[in-house]
Design a protein around this motif. Structure first.
Motif, PDB file in Angstrom:
ATOM      1  N   PHE A   1       8.074   6.228  -1.071  1.00 36.30           N
ATOM      2  CA  PHE A   1       7.162   6.567  -2.157  1.00 36.30           C
ATOM      3  C   PHE A   1       7.928   6.994  -3.407  1.00 36.30           C
ATOM      4  N   THR A   2       9.035   7.670  -3.236  1.00 36.90           N
ATOM      5  CA  THR A   2       9.843   8.062  -4.389  1.00 36.90           C
ATOM      6  C   THR A   2      10.393   6.831  -5.105  1.00 36.90           C
TER       7      THR A   2
ATOM      8  N   LEU B   1       0.841  -1.189   0.000  1.00 33.41           N
ATOM      9  CA  LEU B   1       0.000   0.000   0.000  1.00 33.41           C
ATOM     10  C   LEU B   1       0.884   1.249   0.000  1.00 33.41           C
ATOM     11  N   PRO B   2       1.741   1.414  -0.996  1.00 37.78           N
ATOM     12  CA  PRO B   2       2.678   2.544  -0.962  1.00 37.78           C
ATOM     13  C   PRO B   2       2.003   3.900  -1.093  1.00 37.78           C
ATOM     14  N   TRP B   3       0.750   3.940  -1.480  1.00 34.25           N
ATOM     15  CA  TRP B   3       0.046   5.226  -1.517  1.00 34.25           C
ATOM     16  C   TRP B   3      -0.088   5.789  -0.106  1.00 34.25           C
ATOM     17  N   LEU B   4      -0.015   4.932   0.916  1.00 37.32           N
ATOM     18  CA  LEU B   4      -0.043   5.436   2.300  1.00 37.32           C
ATOM     19  C   LEU B   4       1.213   6.247   2.609  1.00 37.32           C
ATOM     20  N   TRP B   5       2.318   5.929   1.950  1.00 37.05           N
ATOM     21  CA  TRP B   5       3.517   6.737   2.116  1.00 37.05           C
ATOM     22  C   TRP B   5       3.276   8.135   1.574  1.00 37.05           C
ATOM     23  N   ALA B   6       2.586   8.222   0.444  1.00 37.95           N
ATOM     24  CA  ALA B   6       2.274   9.544  -0.122  1.00 37.95           C
ATOM     25  C   ALA B   6       1.332  10.304   0.800  1.00 37.95           C
TER      26      ALA B   6
END
Length: 141
Positions: free
Chosen positions: A97-98, A60-65
């Motif tokens: 996220f990067t 769920l890398p959108w949580l990093w954003a």
């Protein structure tokens, strides 16, 4: 020839002492979240940043954003301005996220630019736009 004046106030470019740049205004309250006083306390912020950072590893890398956007003031300020754990989780979320965005972008560009020329006969197995033709689902439409 005259020597340059020794008075620093005559210089065109003058620099402020470093203590002025790092001094916090005691009348101004800075919040760790973008929603200001409606947001979380500092300890709740650390807990939320930790959760967002750890759940980002569960695909769920959108949580990093979201973590970076919600705690944007933490990313803008120097490291000593907020709780060190809070800054650590937010900066690591930004790095994660990067990395995710670079990998996803390179994958998308590889498929869009390379296509059949890059992958050869395997291309038909990789793409999804020919699934209906492969299973004979286009005859009934």
């Amino acid at each position: 020839m005259e020597a340059a004046p020794s008075n620093p106030t005559h210089n065109i470019i003058s620099t402020a002492p470093s203590s002025v740049a790092t001094h916090r205004n005691p009348l101004r309250v800075d919040w760790p979240t973008v929603d200001g006083p409606l947001g979380l306390s500092e300890q709740e912020s650390v807990d939320h940043a930790r959760r967002f950072f750890k759940f980002g590893f569960l695909l769920l890398p959108w949580l990093w954003a979201v973590n970076c956007l919600y705690f944007w003031p933490v990313l803008r300020r120097p490291s000593s301005y907020y709780h060190p754990d809070l800054r650590r989780y937010v900066v690591r979320s930004a790095i994660g996220f990067t990395v995710f965005a670079v990998i996803l972008s390179s994958w998308a560009l590889t498929f869009s630019v390379g296509g059949e020329h890059l992958f050869g006969h395997v291309w038909d197995k990789l793409v999804m736009y020919n699934v209906a033709e492969k299973y004979g689902l286009t005859g009934w439409i």
